[in-house]
Design an enzyme around this catalytic site. Structure first.
Site, PDB file in Angstrom:
ATOM      1  N   HIS A   1       0.849  -1.212   0.000  1.00 26.31           N
ATOM      2  CA  HIS A   1       0.000   0.000   0.000  1.00 26.31           C
ATOM      3  C   HIS A   1       0.876   1.250   0.000  1.00 26.31           C
ATOM      4  O   HIS A   1       0.669   2.170  -0.792  1.00 26.31           O
ATOM      5  CB  HIS A   1      -0.912   0.001   1.234  1.00 26.31           C
ATOM      6  CG  HIS A   1      -1.654   1.286   1.454  1.00 26.31           C
ATOM      7  ND1 HIS A   1      -2.999   1.430   1.206  1.00 26.31           N
ATOM      8  CD2 HIS A   1      -1.230   2.512   1.888  1.00 26.31           C
ATOM      9  CE1 HIS A   1      -3.366   2.671   1.466  1.00 26.31           C
ATOM     10  NE2 HIS A   1      -2.318   3.359   1.894  1.00 26.31           N
ATOM     11  N   GLU A   2       1.844   1.259   0.901  1.00 26.78           N
ATOM     12  CA  GLU A   2       2.691   2.450   1.022  1.00 26.78           C
ATOM     13  C   GLU A   2       3.540   2.650  -0.228  1.00 26.78           C
ATOM     14  O   GLU A   2       3.678   3.767  -0.722  1.00 26.78           O
ATOM     15  CB  GLU A   2       3.558   2.349   2.272  1.00 26.78           C
ATOM     16  CG  GLU A   2       2.761   2.417   3.569  1.00 26.78           C
ATOM     17  CD  GLU A   2       1.993   3.727   3.727  1.00 26.78           C
ATOM     18  OE1 GLU A   2       2.367   4.731   3.108  1.00 26.78           O
ATOM     19  OE2 GLU A   2       1.001   3.732   4.468  1.00 26.78           O
TER      20      GLU A   2
ATOM     21  N   HIS B   1       1.746   4.278  -3.055  1.00 22.92           N
ATOM     22  CA  HIS B   1       1.683   5.747  -3.040  1.00 22.92           C
ATOM     23  C   HIS B   1       2.824   6.332  -3.874  1.00 22.92           C
ATOM     24  O   HIS B   1       2.674   7.376  -4.505  1.00 22.92           O
ATOM     25  CB  HIS B   1       1.758   6.291  -1.611  1.00 22.92           C
ATOM     26  CG  HIS B   1       0.444   6.251  -0.898  1.00 22.92           C
ATOM     27  ND1 HIS B   1      -0.680   6.886  -1.368  1.00 22.92           N
ATOM     28  CD2 HIS B   1       0.066   5.638   0.263  1.00 22.92           C
ATOM     29  CE1 HIS B   1      -1.697   6.670  -0.529  1.00 22.92           C
ATOM     30  NE2 HIS B   1      -1.266   5.914   0.466  1.00 22.92           N
TER      31      HIS B   1
ATOM     32  N   GLU C   1      -5.798   6.911  -2.070  1.00 26.46           N
ATOM     33  CA  GLU C   1      -5.818   5.885  -1.026  1.00 26.46           C
ATOM     34  C   GLU C   1      -6.304   4.532  -1.563  1.00 26.46           C
ATOM     35  O   GLU C   1      -5.739   3.481  -1.255  1.00 26.46           O
ATOM     36  CB  GLU C   1      -6.731   6.329   0.116  1.00 26.46           C
ATOM     37  CG  GLU C   1      -6.018   7.110   1.188  1.00 26.46           C
ATOM     38  CD  GLU C   1      -4.829   6.347   1.731  1.00 26.46           C
ATOM     39  OE1 GLU C   1      -4.976   5.160   2.070  1.00 26.46           O
ATOM     40  OE2 GLU C   1      -3.742   6.920   1.793  1.00 26.46           O
TER      41      GLU C   1
ATOM     42  N   ASP D   1      -8.998  14.257   8.043  1.00 27.33           N
ATOM     43  CA  ASP D   1      -8.361  13.253   7.183  1.00 27.33           C
ATOM     44  C   ASP D   1      -8.349  13.700   5.711  1.00 27.33           C
ATOM     45  O   ASP D   1      -8.667  12.928   4.811  1.00 27.33           O
ATOM     46  CB  ASP D   1      -9.118  11.916   7.366  1.00 27.33           C
ATOM     47  CG  ASP D   1      -8.495  10.750   6.609  1.00 27.33           C
ATOM     48  OD1 ASP D   1      -7.262  10.758   6.413  1.00 27.33           O
ATOM     49  OD2 ASP D   1      -9.245   9.835   6.214  1.00 27.33           O
TER      50      ASP D   1
ATOM     51  N   HIS E   1      -9.131   8.396   3.803  1.00 23.10           N
ATOM     52  CA  HIS E   1      -9.104   6.994   4.243  1.00 23.10           C
ATOM     53  C   HIS E   1     -10.503   6.466   4.533  1.00 23.10           C
ATOM     54  O   HIS E   1     -10.657   5.344   4.984  1.00 23.10           O
ATOM     55  CB  HIS E   1      -8.264   6.830   5.517  1.00 23.10           C
ATOM     56  CG  HIS E   1      -6.804   7.066   5.332  1.00 23.10           C
ATOM     57  ND1 HIS E   1      -6.224   8.308   5.494  1.00 23.10           N
ATOM     58  CD2 HIS E   1      -5.793   6.233   5.005  1.00 23.10           C
ATOM     59  CE1 HIS E   1      -4.928   8.225   5.284  1.00 23.10           C
ATOM     60  NE2 HIS E   1      -4.627   6.983   4.982  1.00 23.10           N
TER      61      HIS E   1
HETATM   62 ZN   LIG Z   1      -2.317   5.369   2.123  1.00 23.04          ZN
END
Ligand SMILES: [Zn+2]
Length: 358
Positions: free
Chosen positions: A176-177, A180, A200, A273, A278
C-alpha cells in the site's frame, strides 16, 4: 538528476493508520492505550509539516535516462533501533542472506513482492519505471503505531503491542505504502477529497493485489482486507479496512467502528483526514472488489490491469473525481479487452456502488 514528477501539488504523506483512528485511540481512558497513540499522532503531525517544507527539494534515487532499466529490485533495509533518525543502521542489502530479525526479512520480502508484481505483470521496473531502489526502515521509534512512505522510503513501527502489532506483518501494508510512490510517479492524484480517496484506494488495490499475488490466490480466495494481522488480539476487529465490505473491519470499545462507506449513498462529507481520504476510499475499493470477483481468476490480470492502465495512462487528472476515474476504467477496459465481459463488469461494479460512469 531528474526532478521527481510532482506537478505542484502537496506531496502525499500517508500513514497506514489514519489520523481519525489514532485520534479515537488517544482518547481511551487507559493511558497504556492512549499514550502511544497520542505520541504517534504528534510525531506524524510534525513529520507531515516537515515534509511540506523539504520533500520537493529532494530527488532520491534518480537515474540518468541512458542507464538500462533494471529487471531486479535493489532493496536496502535499515534498523532504527527504536530511534527516529532515518534511515538508521543498515541491516540487509540486496542479495544478502536473511538476518536474525524477522521484521527486516518481512519488509525485504514485501518490497520484493511489490517489485515483482509491477515488473512481471505490468512491465514496470519499480515504482518510477526506472528501477528506483527500494529503501525500508524497521523498529522506528518506541511503540510507534504506524507505517508510512515519506516519498523516499518506507518506515515501519513495531506497534504498541496493545492495539497494534509489528507493521511489517502485513504485506498489503508494505505494498500500500509503496503504491503511493507509484501514484506519485504517475497520475499524482491530489491528496484531498475524492482524488485523495482515489489515491488511497489505488494503494489499497495494489496492496491487496500484491498480497494475493505473493500467496498465489485467485480473486475469490483473497481476504480483501487491508492490515489483517495488525490488530492485537484484544481488539474486536479483523483489519484496518475491508475492501469487500467497507465499514466492517472493526467495531471496538476503544477504536470505535470502522467509518468506511460501501456506496455513494453513505459518502462522508468531512474536513478531517484531508476530506476523508481513508474513509470514502471504501467506495472505489468495493467497486474494484466487485469487478475482480465478477471476472474471477487472478485479480491482478484483468481488474488490476485496467486500474494500472488508468493510473499510468496519462489521462487521469490530478483532481479526478470518482466519476472521472470510473469513466476512464470503462474506456481502459474497452481499449485493452474490447466490448466484452470486462467492460460490462466494470460498468456493473461502479453502478453497484452508486458512481456514475457517464
Ligand atoms: Zn495510504
Amino acid at each position: 538528476m531528474q526532478p521527481r514528477p510532482n506537478h505542484g501539488s502537496q506531496p502525499v504523506f500517508c500513514t497506514i493508520v489514519p489520523p481519525h483512528l489514532l485520534d479515537k485511540l488517544s482518547q481511551a481512558d487507559d493511558p497504556v492505550l492512549a499514550e502511544p497513540a497520542r505520541r504517534t499522532l504528534e510525531a506524524d503531525g510534525a513529520r507531515r509539516h516537515h515534509r511540506r517544507v523539504t520533500a520537493l527539494a529532494r530527488t532520491p534515487g534518480a537515474r540518468a535516462s541512458s542507464d538500462p532499466v533494471p529487471a531486479k529490485p535493489h532493496r536496502t533495509l535499515y534498523d532504527c533501533r527504536h530511534g527516529t533518525d532515518l534511515p538508521g543502521v543498515k541491516a540487509r542489502d540486496e542479495g544478502d542472506e536473511p538476518t536474525g530479525d524477522a521484521s527486516v526479512n518481512r519488509a525485504y520480502a514485501g518490497l520484493g513482492a511489490t517489485f515483482d508484481l509491477l515488473l512481471t505483470e505490468y512491465g514496470r521496473s519499480s515504482i518510477d519505471g526506472k528501477g528506483l531502489p527500494l529503501i525500508g526502515s524497521v523498529h522506528y521509534d518506541e511503540k510507534y503505531n504506524n507505517a508510512f512512505f515519506d516519498g523516499e522510503q518506507m518506515v515501519f513501527g513495531d506497534g504498541d503491542g496493545e492495539i497494534f502489532l509489528d507493521f511489517t506483518v502485513a504485506i498489503d501494508v508494505i505494498a500500500h505504502e509503496l503504491a503511493h510512490g507509484l501514484t506519485q510517479y504517475t497520475a499524482n492524484l491530489a491528496y484531498q477529497g475524492q482524488s485523495g480517496a482515489l489515491n488511497e484506494s489505488v494503494s489499497d488495490v495494489f496492496g491487496s493485489l500484491v498480497k494475493q499475488y505473493s500467496l498465489g490466490q485467485s480473486a475469490d480466495q483473497g481476504d480483501w482486507l487491508i492490515g489483517a494481522g495488525l490488530l492485537a488480539p484484544r481488539v474486536s476487529g479483523v483489519a484496518l479496512r475491508s475492501m469487500k465490505a467497507p465499514g466492517t473491519a472493526y467495531d471496538d470499545d476503544v477504536l470505535g467502528k470502522d467509518p468506511q462507506p460501501a456506496s455513494m449513498d453513505d459518502y462522508v462529507e468531512t474536513d478531517e483526514d484531508n476530506g476523508g481520504v481513508h474513509i470514502n476510499s471504501g467506495i472505489p475499493n468495493r467497486a474494484f472488489y466487485l469487478l475482480a470477483t465478477a471476472l474471477g481468476g487472478n485479480a491482478w490480470e484483468r481488474a488490476g490491469r485496467i486500474w494500472f492502465d488508468v493510473l499510468t495512462g496519462g489521462e487521469l487528472a490530478q483532481d479526478a473525481s470518482f466519476r472521472d476515474f470510473a469513466m476512464l476504467t470503462v474506456a481502459a477496459a474497452r481499449h485493452r479487452f474490447g466490448e466484452g465481459d470486462e467492460a460490462e463488469a466494470v460498468l456493473k461494479a461502479w453502478s453497484e456502488v452508486g458512481v456514475p460512469t457517464r
